[in-house]
Design an enzyme around this catalytic site. Structure first.
Site, PDB file in Angstrom:
ATOM      1  N   LYS A  26       0.820  -1.207   0.000  1.00 26.57           N
ATOM      2  CA  LYS A  26       0.000   0.000   0.000  1.00 26.57           C
ATOM      3  C   LYS A  26       0.861   1.267   0.000  1.00 26.57           C
ATOM      4  CE  LYS A  26      -3.861   0.041   2.123  1.00 26.57           C
ATOM      5  NZ  LYS A  26      -4.630  -0.435   3.249  1.00 26.57           N
ATOM      6  N   ARG A  96      -3.313   2.746   8.385  1.00 27.31           N
ATOM      7  CA  ARG A  96      -3.640   1.589   7.567  1.00 27.31           C
ATOM      8  C   ARG A  96      -2.456   0.613   7.539  1.00 27.31           C
ATOM      9  NH1 ARG A  96      -7.826   2.954   3.691  1.00 27.31           N
ATOM     10  NH2 ARG A  96      -8.617   5.044   4.184  1.00 27.31           N
ATOM     11  N   GLY A 105      -8.124  -7.584   4.253  1.00 32.59           N
ATOM     12  CA  GLY A 105      -9.033  -7.696   5.386  1.00 32.59           C
ATOM     13  C   GLY A 105      -8.461  -8.395   6.590  1.00 32.59           C
ATOM     14  N   MET A 107      -5.757  -7.506   8.395  1.00 34.85           N
ATOM     15  CA  MET A 107      -5.167  -6.657   9.424  1.00 34.85           C
ATOM     16  C   MET A 107      -6.038  -5.424   9.632  1.00 34.85           C
ATOM     17  SD  MET A 107      -1.115  -7.146   8.908  1.00 34.85           S
ATOM     18  CE  MET A 107      -1.175  -6.633   7.208  1.00 34.85           C
ATOM     19  N   ARG A 363      -3.251  -1.509  -6.457  1.00 32.07           N
ATOM     20  CA  ARG A 363      -2.425  -2.721  -6.309  1.00 32.07           C
ATOM     21  C   ARG A 363      -2.754  -3.668  -7.455  1.00 32.07           C
ATOM     22  NH1 ARG A 363      -5.630  -5.118  -0.979  1.00 32.07           N
ATOM     23  NH2 ARG A 363      -7.684  -5.173  -1.951  1.00 32.07           N
ATOM     24  N   HIS A 481     -15.207  -8.935   0.734  1.00 34.76           N
ATOM     25  CA  HIS A 481     -14.188  -9.819   1.279  1.00 34.76           C
ATOM     26  C   HIS A 481     -14.371 -11.242   0.775  1.00 34.76           C
ATOM     27  CE1 HIS A 481     -13.054 -12.750   4.456  1.00 34.76           C
ATOM     28  NE2 HIS A 481     -11.922 -12.071   4.391  1.00 34.76           N
ATOM     29  N   ARG A 587       1.822 -48.527 -13.076  1.00 28.93           N
ATOM     30  CA  ARG A 587       1.943 -49.470 -11.964  1.00 28.93           C
ATOM     31  C   ARG A 587       1.236 -50.772 -12.327  1.00 28.93           C
ATOM     32  NH1 ARG A 587       0.329 -44.122  -8.946  1.00 28.93           N
ATOM     33  NH2 ARG A 587      -0.548 -44.042 -11.022  1.00 28.93           N
ATOM     34  N   ARG A 646       6.364 -49.991 -14.152  1.00 30.45           N
ATOM     35  CA  ARG A 646       6.961 -50.366 -12.877  1.00 30.45           C
ATOM     36  C   ARG A 646       6.467 -51.755 -12.513  1.00 30.45           C
ATOM     37  NH1 ARG A 646       5.190 -47.708  -7.347  1.00 30.45           N
ATOM     38  NH2 ARG A 646       3.530 -49.224  -7.635  1.00 30.45           N
ATOM     39  N   GLU A 773      13.966 -44.591  -4.535  1.00 32.90           N
ATOM     40  CA  GLU A 773      12.939 -44.222  -3.555  1.00 32.90           C
ATOM     41  C   GLU A 773      13.306 -44.623  -2.136  1.00 32.90           C
ATOM     42  OE1 GLU A 773       9.222 -46.249  -4.428  1.00 32.90           O
ATOM     43  OE2 GLU A 773      10.278 -47.887  -5.421  1.00 32.90           O
ATOM     44  N   SER A 792      14.115 -42.960 -11.882  1.00 34.72           N
ATOM     45  CA  SER A 792      12.904 -42.183 -11.629  1.00 34.72           C
ATOM     46  C   SER A 792      12.771 -42.057 -10.115  1.00 34.72           C
ATOM     47  CB  SER A 792      11.692 -42.891 -12.232  1.00 34.72           C
ATOM     48  OG  SER A 792      10.530 -42.127 -12.003  1.00 34.72           O
ATOM     49  N   GLY A 794      11.218 -41.767  -6.787  1.00 32.92           N
ATOM     50  CA  GLY A 794       9.924 -42.012  -6.148  1.00 32.92           C
ATOM     51  C   GLY A 794       9.900 -41.213  -4.863  1.00 32.92           C
ATOM     52  N   THR A 795       9.495 -39.957  -4.997  1.00 35.46           N
ATOM     53  CA  THR A 795       9.665 -39.043  -3.865  1.00 35.46           C
ATOM     54  C   THR A 795       8.661 -39.295  -2.741  1.00 35.46           C
ATOM     55  OG1 THR A 795       8.466 -37.448  -5.202  1.00 35.46           O
ATOM     56  CG2 THR A 795      10.841 -37.213  -5.077  1.00 35.46           C
ATOM     57  N   ASN A 796       7.572 -40.019  -3.025  1.00 36.63           N
ATOM     58  CA  ASN A 796       6.659 -40.351  -1.919  1.00 36.63           C
ATOM     59  C   ASN A 796       7.390 -41.209  -0.895  1.00 36.63           C
ATOM     60  OD1 ASN A 796       4.798 -39.145  -3.539  1.00 36.63           O
ATOM     61  ND2 ASN A 796       3.696 -41.008  -4.081  1.00 36.63           N
ATOM     62  N   ASP A 797       7.920 -42.335  -1.360  1.00 33.36           N
ATOM     63  CA  ASP A 797       8.607 -43.234  -0.435  1.00 33.36           C
ATOM     64  C   ASP A 797       9.900 -42.614   0.080  1.00 33.36           C
ATOM     65  OD1 ASP A 797       6.671 -45.069  -0.466  1.00 33.36           O
ATOM     66  OD2 ASP A 797       7.805 -46.652  -1.459  1.00 33.36           O
ATOM     67  N   CYS A 859       8.610 -39.479 -10.353  1.00 31.37           N
ATOM     68  CA  CYS A 859       7.249 -39.971 -10.537  1.00 31.37           C
ATOM     69  C   CYS A 859       6.460 -39.990  -9.247  1.00 31.37           C
ATOM     70  CB  CYS A 859       7.247 -41.346 -11.200  1.00 31.37           C
ATOM     71  SG  CYS A 859       8.022 -42.612 -10.184  1.00 31.37           S
ATOM     72  N   TYR A 879      12.807 -35.020 -16.852  1.00 29.39           N
ATOM     73  CA  TYR A 879      11.353 -34.925 -16.938  1.00 29.39           C
ATOM     74  C   TYR A 879      10.712 -35.069 -15.567  1.00 29.39           C
ATOM     75  CZ  TYR A 879      11.159 -39.988 -16.396  1.00 29.39           C
ATOM     76  OH  TYR A 879      11.273 -41.250 -15.902  1.00 29.39           O
TER      77      TYR A 879
END
Lengths: 905, 905
Positions: A26, A96, A105, A107, A363, A481, A587, A646, A773, A792, A794-797, A859, A879
């Site tokens: 602001k 302000r 809204g 603050m 803004r 709002h 899978r 896989r 993984e 590849s 396997g970022t979950n595991d 993946c 990729y």
């Protein structure tokens, strides 16, 4: 000495638009507008650094600041030609808030500061409008007592017993007594009495008097703005939006101008283009004889800004264009100058005081995803921005909105709407109605689809608005709002739907005399503002040609490939339509469950419950035709594009039949007793299945299982080659920890490969690689790459193992970890770069060191998360692969990552 | 050209004792003895590299080797004055295996090579002993047909239908028919017939004739030796002993000398000191008119070597010292020279041919742990070795033997032994009897204590011997295969117990007319050779003063501290007596279970099943007095020494009561229904508890749980300070992933610390640190060290997460991973340096970078594993912590690690 206060006003300013970090959005933009010679009430901005200092000093101002503020106030007085606290012609000011990043809204603001016993008579004599003065005084008392005097942090959002509520109630009582509908009907006399009563109540309840001295009010206001940075609402909002807690807010002290000084005064909010659909039309709302809060709070339904943007609800109301053509022209000119100056859509606030236009704020405007795409494409066409800027302008979540469902037209055409409101957030939403933020959150936690219905929303509702699927309010305009926040989050929302009457106590709503209860289903068309009292069907909106055009623009910059995780022809086709360039994760076990399943689950169960190699090989040979068929189906859809198979990684124990009927069937098939089935099932029980007999471990213990899969994949490939197609299979080994696992499986694979090539007389090309993984695989990636042609991640595991967090069990503590700020983000949503990211980096470097041609991708579900995609770009992957619906997000994120990390900026 | 063949003989050799890698232990030591001018039959050694080449060539010899062997054989002929294949005076040779590391009895030997139709008459005329010649021929045929001609790898160890068994049976039939008890009673005529019959049977069964040509026999013998490297037994032994598969064996071809040429011939085995108890007395056994295999195989009970070492069983038999004093003197002289040359106890084989002594082998002798300690201490005293060498000489497993139990003397004194045999492996053992290796393994897998009882053991029994707790054999001497292997593994063993008669078919043994059946309990005193037919009590043997002296010697070199993992005063005291320097892991939850539990499990259950903070705080306040008492008890025992308290890390679901009675009790206590107890229990179920709500996560979600523990530890400390003691508490936070967890808990800790200090008016010093047991904690160790004053690596969990191996579930695939050579070692036994070790290194470096004074230790079970202790030394840790009984092992391993990695060597 650090400069703590920056002045603006007249036609100059000490700050400018680039100083958001110091002056807040602001303050920076007000300074910028001054330098653009636009009419801005003079004032000054106290920096965000002071806010941080203020908290460090335990809620005190730095010593030397007082003098700076007084000096700046003097400069302001000079520009405005009035003096603060002057009994004859007092200058009033507002305090302000203004953070680096907009927190609409969330603050506090205090208006009309400087009104007190000593200045009221002077202002009355100057304005000749005692009612206006006492109304301003009333507003100051209400706002100030709430924001400055009340210990805001002590009040729970749902409590409702604060001083503000008490004063509101007192005012309502007078209105009821006198039969007034609107605040404007309150007379001078009413207001004088009310102000006195207010001040008494404040002394009683809060144990201190309302300050009757201008400077006391000013310092109280500045402190309140700073304190509101750490108020409940602001903290919630920051956590949702990912805004750091240590940024702090600036405080802008600005001369008051009044939109409520009669019928030649007004106040309004406008967007330089339509924030809902992106049309290049000046769009806004205004109220005659009102202060700005009246527009934003949604208490009165506002008038349209101009003729071109009138809608069903306001077509009979007078536009600013008609009511004050000169002022409108001046405003339109400012709109055009601001857009060409900022090269982006502007959200502006203005006040007209006795015919003179004042700019209170400008803004970058929030917008829907649809609007964002249209504006980006239009502005490129208009030559306002280049394509890179256009790509960077869309946030991934805005793109995601475009992919949000809409009501299925065929379903909608047969239904009759029960009400119409303002189309504040586009798309369609179907859910159960809830009437408080709390109830909405609880229901959403139960995985219900929730539509939050409110008379009007206030900032306390923010968590409920986040949790709901759609939002419906009875009051408020397109710039209220509710509308602002809903659009920011891509929620389907209808506001100002006056036919809706909410009974909060009974938890019902009444529409045209019909009662609807908590938990009833309704449907919203947020694009048209229509409400239906049944659960209609929804469909997706991705066929939008603008969307397709925008995605093509993204692809010009993108360097990362984008593949998809898909296990059947339908998903593969969907992903292709979204631009997937291959399948990064097929899978094999997925063919056995879900709606698409053609392969019989019973046969997989038989294989899993086999007790001897003979039984297992028999079961495998029964499975094989289904596996071949399934692999063929998807590779056919993905012709010419690679498909990464896989091999089986099923959670074994989940495949043990639990129903007696299924157990009997399987027992018959295996020629054993039901009791034996149960015993074999029990033997498969694991204490920690996530770290048990899974993935490649299955193929090490039972090589015949891998053998069948390799043979099936090669057979499917050979069949397609015979049909003249171009299958590109990749074989991916999961859950590996050592290159010797890969070598062991590769021997089996090579044997089956040779056998199928011989049988079909064809040459089958394929790639052989592994998931990374498990931490050990990442740490030993240099060795893994001796055999693997691709990795590849396997970022979950990998996240599970790196954190020691079981994804299935993390619910018991993840909220505490976020609330207590131990973790900044859920590592299952965004790759934790410090730990998981470090392992990935080690893995990529190690792998490429051994094999510079190694192909590397991801993946895990992070493949569709924009921040994670950015990391993938930085770490040098080839990729990302994600679920079909995330493919466009990944394409955008990849394009932005390339621009952000490339040499272009 | 690579030299493939190394000659020895006369008084010189091409190799020497340092060339074990190339020539194997046997070949290297034969060469060394030649250079020491000791009487060694001439011959040559084909290197281990040839063995590797042989397998690479698919079981063929390298081209150029033939000439080298022929040349070496010519040299041998020259030294021995005989020619190989000479019809008049033929040289006979043996082919013997010899690996770098001794593998007693695990590989093949072929004796008497060179005997055939053309050479038999010459040898008869030369020796004038046709019976001897035909007996030698009989032995050659039996051995050769078994070892060379039979496809050894095709025979399962328990099969028993090989050619060897058939020939044995034919010989037994003749003996039975003629009423012979011993092989020596077979006449020349018997033997001639037997040889003919053998050769016919061989042709029939194996489809090829026994070779009647010396060189054919020679090449067959060499090949058989190489092949035996990959025989079933050898592979099993290597896996148990951790000997790499790619080392290969050398093959030594040596001139034959005969201990069976009449009563002035003999053969024997001796140790330069007593291998069972370490006494500095020349100790051995011999047989008159016998070949070496007769001694080793344990078929005849051998005579004592000298008067000084006679025992109960052989005191009436003639010693070599008396029977052939000149030869004994010569042998004694060689014994002394070998010990002073090698600076270590020697195991030697000798043959006396017609009064002339020949040395067939010398090697470092295997010994019991007891003997190893005594010899090391004695040799230091004798000035033969220095203290460093003494420390390095004891293997950790030998030290472990010393800690093995013995029969409790008070229990033993009341029992009457049923038999006495030779005390082959010291200590005491109580278990159930089993009669085959297979049955022993199966029973041991059921966690039974097993005593393997065999008529005599053969190398096929190796897996059963490994699995059993104690070993009892009816035949064989102190140097028999059984005795050697048992000692090597520190097993309690009694051999040559002639009162025992085994009926393998009935799975019984008969002792003095009483039958004992499979599964009956017996007790062995392996130190005295006594057998009891009941389950006596056992006790530990660690009070040995030699043990204490040796440990003090170790401590001179040790750099790593050694702490213990103990949770009660008893274990703490035990560990102190073993030399523990503190407690590195006191698990607070352990006070609630096990024999030592004083704290009521019910109260912990109540806390875990609490549903509200109020319930939980109530339960915690009931727990607190027990926690204080338990902490006081152990800190009292450990006065002046640090005690590291790990705050609660209980597996929650395991504490849910399963018995109805317990459920009722708890329901009453909590004032809820049993059904509620079950529901709350079910709510605690986790899919992967190892990665669920554990450790510090509990304290993040329920800070009151940490609060109570901190308060209890400080209260216990304050109470002890008041008593004038010197408690040194350390508080350790488990399962951390981020420094902010530590910070969050530290705030709670500091508050309780201040409160307790104030309450007691004392100053309480303590250290605050964390386990590093999750990969993320290791990766972010630099941040963790901002708050932690110490790290303790929890390598159990760190291994689980790094491998993705659940320790509870790894049984389903770990054997396959070892058998298929995917993993070289069980990572839960020895730290996997490539992965877990890498994370530890990152952790130590990161931590020390932030805080150079950071104290670093390990408290996983690896802390008592010698290889892992070596790693801890290399990675720069300050201490290791292990279970009380592993403390001495850790002290020794730490001393050896310091010597090995220090500047000393």
């Amino acid at each position: 000495m650090t400069k703590r206060v920056y002045r603006f006003g007249g036609t100059s300013a000490e700050g400018n638009g680039t100083m958001r970090e110091l002056l807040g959005g602001k303050g920076a933009n007000l300074a910028e507008m001054c330098t653009l010679k636009m009419p801005v009430p003079a004032g000054f901005t106290i920096t965000t650094e002071v806010c941080t200092e203020y908290f460090k000093l335990g809620g005190k101002f730095p010593d030397t600041m007082k003098k700076e503020v007084e000096d700046a106030l003097k400069a302001t007085e000079k520009v405005m030609g009035k003096k603060f606290g002057d009994p004859k012609d007092p200058l009033l000011v507002s305090c302000r808030s203004g953070a680096r990043s907009s927190m609409p809204g969330m603050m506090e603001t205090v208006l009309n500061i400087g009104l007190c016993t000593s200045t009221i008579p002077g202002l009355i004599s100057k304005t000749q409008n005692p009612r206006f003065v006492y109304d301003a005084y009333r507003r100051l008392i209400m706002m100030y007592s709430d924001v400055v005097m009340e210990k805001a942090e002590n009040i729970e959002p749902e409590d409702g017993k604060g001083i503000r509520q008490q004063l509101d109630q007192m005012m309502q009582e007078i209105k009821d007594k006198k039969g007034y509908k609107s605040d404007t009907e309150l007379t001078e006399e009413d207001l004088v009495k009310l102000c006195d009563a207010f001040k008494k109540r404040i002394s009683q309840v809060l144990g201190e008097d309302f300050p009757d001295e201008p400077y006391a009010q000013l310092w109280g206001g500045i402190g309140a703005v700073f304190k509101s940075w750490n108020g409940h609402r602001a903290i919630s909002y920051r956590h949702i939006e990912g805004i750091p807690d240590n940024w702090g807010t600036a405080c802008t002290v600005m001369s008051m101008v009044f939109g409520n000084m009669g019928n030649n005064s007004a106040t309004g909010v406008a967007f330089s283009r339509n924030p809902a659909n992106g049309d290049n039309k000046f769009y806004g709302e205004w109220l005659i004889n009102a202060q700005g809060e009246d527009v934003v709070a949604g208490i009165r339904t506002p008038n349209p800004l101009n003729e071109a943007t009138k809608n069903e609800r306001n077509k009979h109301m007078v536009s600013l264009e008609k009511a004050m053509p000169e002022v409108y022209k001046q405003l339109y000119d400012i709109r055009t100058r601001l857009e060409s100056h900022y090269h982006d859509m502007q959200d502006i606030e203005f006040t007209i005081q006795e015919g003179k236009l004042w700019m209170l704020q400008c803004r970058i405007g929030k917008r829907t995803g649809l609007a964002a795409v249209k504006m980006a494409l239009d502005m490129v066409k208009e030559g306002m921005i280049d394509e890179e800027t256009a790509v960077m302008r869309l946030s991934p979540s805005q793109l995601e909105e475009l992919l949000h469902p809409v009501l299925d037209p065929s379903s909608e055409s047969t239904a009759v709407p029960i009400a119409q409101g303002l189309p504040a957030g586009p798309g369609g939403s179907v859910g159960k109605i809830y009437f408080t933020a709390h109830d909405a959150c609880v229901a959403a936690d139960r995985n219900e689809k929730v539509i939050l219905v409110r008379e009007e929303t206030n900032p306390e509702d923010v968590e409920g608005m986040r949790a709901c699927d759609g939002l419906l309010t009875a009051r408020g305009g397109m710039t209220s709002h509710a509308a602002l926040v809903a659009r920011g989050w891509g929620k389907c929302a209808i506001v100002g739907c006056e036919a809706v009457h909410v009974n909060l106590a009974a938890k019902t709503m009444t529409v045209n005399g019909i009662d609807y209860h908590q938990g009833d289903w309704i449907s919203l068309n947020g694009t048209k503002g229509l409400v239906y009292d049944s659960a209609l069907k929804t469909m997706d909106a991705s066929e939008n040609p603008m969307f397709k055009k925008f995605m093509r623009m993204c692809d010009k910059f993108r360097k990362l490939g984008v593949r998809t995780n898909a296990d059947n022809p339908e998903d593969a086709a969907k992903a292709l339509s979204f631009g997937a360039e291959g399948i990064g994760l097929f899978r094999l076990e997925h063919m056995f469950y879900g709606a698409h399943s053609e392969a019989p689950l019973g046969k997989l169960r038989k294989m899993i419950l086999s007790n001897t190699e003979k039984e297992r090989i028999e079961a495998l040979s029964e499975l094989e035709p289904y596996v071949i068929k399934s692999c063929m189906g998807t590779m056919k859809v993905m012709d010419h594009k690679c498909v990464t198979f896989r091999i089986l990684d099923p959670p074994l124990h989940e495949f043990v039949p639990q129903l007696l009927e299924k157990q009997k069937e399987l027992a018959r098939d295996l020629g054993i007793t039901v009791e034996d089935i149960r015993k074999r099932g029990a033997a498969l029980h694991e204490v920690n299945p996530m770290m048990g007999l899974r993935g490649v471990r299955l193929g090490v213990v039972y090589p015949e299982i891998s053998e069948m899969q390799f043979r099936a994949i090669f057979t499917a490939t050979a069949e397609l080659l015979k049909e003249g197609l171009h299958p590109k299979p990749e074989i991916m080994i999961p859950v590996t920890i050592d290159v010797r696992e890969l070598d062991f499986q590769k021997k089996i694979c090579d044997k089956e490969h040779a056998a199928v090539e011989k049988k079909y007389g064809v040459q089958i090309k394929y790639e052989y690689g592994t998931m990374i993984e498990i931490p050990r695989a990442a740490l030993l990636a240099d060795e893994m790459a001796r055999t693997a042609q691709f990795f590849s991640f396997g970022t979950n595991d990998l996240t599970q193992m790196t954190f020691g967090f079981s994804r299935d069990d993390v619910g018991a503590f993840m909220n505490d970890y976020m609330d207590k700020k131990i973790l900044e983000a859920d590592p299952f949503q965004t790759i934790d770069e410090k730990s998981v990211g470090k392992l990935i980096e080690v893995g990529v470097k190690g792998g490429r060191k051994t094999n510079p041609k190694l192909s590397v991708g991801i993946c895990g579900e992070h493949g569709g998360d924009p921040a994670s995609v950015d990391f993938c770009q930085r770490v040098g992957m080839d990729y990302v692969s994600c679920s079909p619906f995330r493919v466009p997000i990944a394409r955008l994120a990849a394009a932005q990552a390339a621009i952000r990390n490339g040499n272009r900026f």
